[in-house]
Design a protein around this motif. Structure first.
Motif, PDB file in Angstrom:
ATOM      1  N   ARG A  77       0.853  -1.287  -0.204  1.00 37.22           N
ATOM      2  CA  ARG A  77      -0.110   0.181   0.033  1.00 37.22           C
ATOM      3  C   ARG A  77       0.854   1.163   0.061  1.00 37.22           C
ATOM      4  NH1 ARG A  77      -4.967   2.332   0.253  1.00 37.22           N
ATOM      5  NH2 ARG A  77      -5.137   3.904   1.807  1.00 37.22           N
ATOM      6  N   ASN A  78       2.000   1.306   0.657  1.00 39.39           N
ATOM      7  CA  ASN A  78       2.759   2.281   0.685  1.00 39.39           C
ATOM      8  C   ASN A  78       3.414   2.951  -0.548  1.00 39.39           C
ATOM      9  OD1 ASN A  78       2.427   2.661   3.469  1.00 39.39           O
ATOM     10  ND2 ASN A  78       4.150   1.589   4.159  1.00 39.39           N
ATOM     11  N   TRP A  84       1.134   6.717  -6.889  1.00 33.07           N
ATOM     12  CA  TRP A  84      -0.114   7.613  -7.545  1.00 33.07           C
ATOM     13  C   TRP A  84       0.031   9.057  -6.981  1.00 33.07           C
ATOM     14  CZ3 TRP A  84      -4.044   7.582 -10.534  1.00 33.07           C
ATOM     15  CH2 TRP A  84      -5.247   8.660 -10.272  1.00 33.07           C
ATOM     16  N   ARG A  85       0.593   9.243  -5.694  1.00 33.47           N
ATOM     17  CA  ARG A  85       0.403  10.794  -5.210  1.00 33.47           C
ATOM     18  C   ARG A  85       1.871  11.476  -5.709  1.00 33.47           C
ATOM     19  NH1 ARG A  85      -1.266  10.362   0.945  1.00 33.47           N
ATOM     20  NH2 ARG A  85      -3.613   9.884   0.772  1.00 33.47           N
ATOM     21  N   THR A 100      -8.567   3.561  -3.490  1.00 28.62           N
ATOM     22  CA  THR A 100      -9.112   4.051  -2.308  1.00 28.62           C
ATOM     23  C   THR A 100     -10.238   3.005  -1.895  1.00 28.62           C
ATOM     24  OG1 THR A 100     -10.974   5.380  -3.701  1.00 28.62           O
ATOM     25  CG2 THR A 100      -9.253   6.455  -3.008  1.00 28.62           C
ATOM     26  N   TRP A 101     -10.123   1.746  -2.083  1.00 29.51           N
ATOM     27  CA  TRP A 101     -10.863   0.805  -1.927  1.00 29.51           C
ATOM     28  C   TRP A 101     -10.799   0.637  -0.273  1.00 29.51           C
ATOM     29  CZ3 TRP A 101     -10.445  -3.556   0.974  1.00 29.51           C
ATOM     30  CH2 TRP A 101     -11.438  -4.645   0.863  1.00 29.51           C
ATOM     31  N   LEU A 102      -9.866   0.667   0.517  1.00 31.02           N
ATOM     32  CA  LEU A 102      -9.735   0.305   1.509  1.00 31.02           C
ATOM     33  C   LEU A 102     -10.495   1.570   2.385  1.00 31.02           C
ATOM     34  CD1 LEU A 102      -8.806  -0.984   4.445  1.00 31.02           C
ATOM     35  CD2 LEU A 102      -6.800   0.256   4.151  1.00 31.02           C
ATOM     36  N   ALA A 103     -10.362   2.919   2.089  1.00 31.15           N
ATOM     37  CA  ALA A 103     -10.885   4.184   2.600  1.00 31.15           C
ATOM     38  C   ALA A 103     -12.438   4.089   2.596  1.00 31.15           C
ATOM     39  CB  ALA A 103     -10.209   5.084   2.084  1.00 31.15           C
ATOM     40  N   GLU A 203      -6.804  -4.429  -2.379  1.00 30.33           N
ATOM     41  CA  GLU A 203      -6.426  -3.825  -3.587  1.00 30.33           C
ATOM     42  C   GLU A 203      -4.946  -3.496  -4.129  1.00 30.33           C
ATOM     43  OE1 GLU A 203      -8.460  -0.002  -5.861  1.00 30.33           O
ATOM     44  OE2 GLU A 203      -8.119   0.215  -3.725  1.00 30.33           O
ATOM     45  N   HIS A 204      -4.582  -3.608  -5.034  1.00 28.28           N
ATOM     46  CA  HIS A 204      -3.403  -3.428  -5.817  1.00 28.28           C
ATOM     47  C   HIS A 204      -3.299  -2.327  -6.792  1.00 28.28           C
ATOM     48  CE1 HIS A 204      -4.575  -6.495  -8.736  1.00 28.28           C
ATOM     49  NE2 HIS A 204      -3.557  -5.818  -9.551  1.00 28.28           N
ATOM     50  N   LEU A 205      -2.219  -1.654  -6.901  1.00 31.51           N
ATOM     51  CA  LEU A 205      -2.104  -0.685  -8.133  1.00 31.51           C
ATOM     52  C   LEU A 205      -1.594  -1.369  -9.359  1.00 31.51           C
ATOM     53  CD1 LEU A 205      -2.280   2.506  -8.268  1.00 31.51           C
ATOM     54  CD2 LEU A 205       0.223   2.408  -8.285  1.00 31.51           C
TER      55      LEU A 205
END
Length: 396
Positions: A77-78, A84-85, A100-103, A203-205
């Protein structure tokens, strides 16, 4: 006496807080960061002699190469949020863009506890309020019309029904009726929700091969792991594997097809690298029937300004006749198709750009150079802007 051009207090514009947060969160255009903590006096002195103490901080993310989906998966996730950012690389596989699935799941759980509404529930609430506003306004207008009709029947006076006024609600004055009785959670159900196990981020990127190679080769901030051995792949292995991913699936007992100058990965990477190196944020444009979309700063700031269609052009037409690669947009396109694509992007305020990528001739260059990214120097890019002619707007 009024003072023209005097000092005026400027009220904060709508959405200023969100824009400030976006500027802070997405301040870095690339994963690498240039840091210089030396005093300004030292920087000025070193600048006079052409020296600098600026340090380049390069993160090291990891991703798994998946030849079946032609993508690289970043599971940490990190790493996903960093990529992304800092440049808007990739896409969450369970989200529209940002992972943003977890959020969203955490927000759903808090909403079930009665703390606040989810974004979907807020949307449905607004839609219900708009429907109720229209009903209340229609009822008020009908009441005014009935009153005018009653006056005409009783007194013979003609009264024009007013469509605005204190009796007619407007978008600025109408307020929804307060909800007195709403759903409440019992103590037992609230404790059950609070005792739920913590959510696991599944979720993965998902990076395209062009994004992954740009991060690995140009920025050296992504280690691509082999899907079977979990070992980091060398740059040469990555370069060859990404090209093979776009070739016809190998047939058992037959040799792997040779690399070609018109490999789809090469053609689209040339265009992607061209615009990324110029500072644009490049994202997929399949939603608007194009290959890429160009953002000035990123999707969270503004909409894309340009839509890119990659058009391969063979330097030697004989190579096109003997090629086994069915390149998209290599053949002369239909003007009806071009007009359709241009109209679609004009409606969403995007300028269509035809990006012609010239493929070097095989008679001029040996195919051995395809084993290294150095072959990219043999490709060239030309751009043509296509604007839709609107007679009613372009007479002047």
């Amino acid at each position: 006496m009024s003072l023209i051009g005097g000092n005026r207090s400027k009220a904060p514009r709508k959405g200023a807080g969100k824009r400030n947060d976006n500027n802070r969160i997405y301040a870095n255009p690339l994963p690498i960061i240039f840091s210089d903590s030396s005093p300004s006096r030292v920087r000025s002195i070193l600048g006079l002699v052409g020296l600098s103490l600026t340090q380049v901080i390069t993160p090291h993310c990891e991703g798994y190469f998946d030849p079946h989906t032609r993508s690289v998966w970043t599971c940490e996730r990190n790493d996903s949020m960093l990529l992304w950012r800092r440049g808007f690389f990739g896409k969450g596989d369970l989200s529209r863009s940002e992972p943003t699935w977890l959020a969203r799941r955490l927000n759903d759980r808090k909403a079930r506890q009665g703390k606040y509404l989810t974004s979907e529930e807020i949307r449905e609430k607004r839609r219900a309020e708009r429907r109720q506003f229209k009903l209340d306004r229609a009822a008020a207008i009908a009441a005014v019309a009935a009153e005018a009709e009653a006056i005409f029947e009783a007194e013979g006076r003609v009264v024009v029904p007013a469509l605005s006024g204190p009796e007619i609600p407007s978008g600025a004055t109408w307020r929804p009726a307060p909800v007195l009785d709403g759903p409440t959670l019992t103590t037992e159900s609230r404790e059950m929700l609070e005792d739920q196990e913590p959510l696991e981020d599944v979720e993965h990127l998902q990076l395209t091969l062009h994004e992954a190679f740009f991060l690995s080769w140009n920025l050296d901030c992504l280690d691509i792991l082999h899907p079977e051995t979990d070992e980091p792949m060398t740059l040469r292995e990555i370069w060859v594997a990404f090209q093979h991913a776009y070739l016809t699936p190998p047939i058992p007992d037959l040799p792997t097809p040779q690399l070609q100058f018109d490999n789809p990965f090469l053609i689209h990477y040339v265009a992607y690298h061209h615009y990324r190196s110029l500072g644009w944020v490049v994202k997929g444009g399949i939603k608007f029937c194009v290959d890429y979309l160009l953002y000035k700063k990123g999707p969270v700031f503004t909409h894309a300004e340009f839509a890119i269609v990659v058009c391969p052009v063979y330097e030697d037409l004989a190579d096109q006749e003997t090629s086994t690669t069915n390149l998209q947009n290599a053949e002369p396109f239909n003007w009806h198709w071009l007009s359709t694509i241009n109209r679609v992007n004009s409606q969403v305020m995007k300028t269509l750009i035809l990006t012609y990528v010239t493929i070097p001739a095989r008679s001029r260059i040996s195919s051995d150079v395809l084993s290294s990214p150095a072959c990219l120097a043999q490709y060239s890019v030309r751009e043509v802007i296509v604007r839709r002619f609107i007679p009613a707007r372009m007479r002047d």
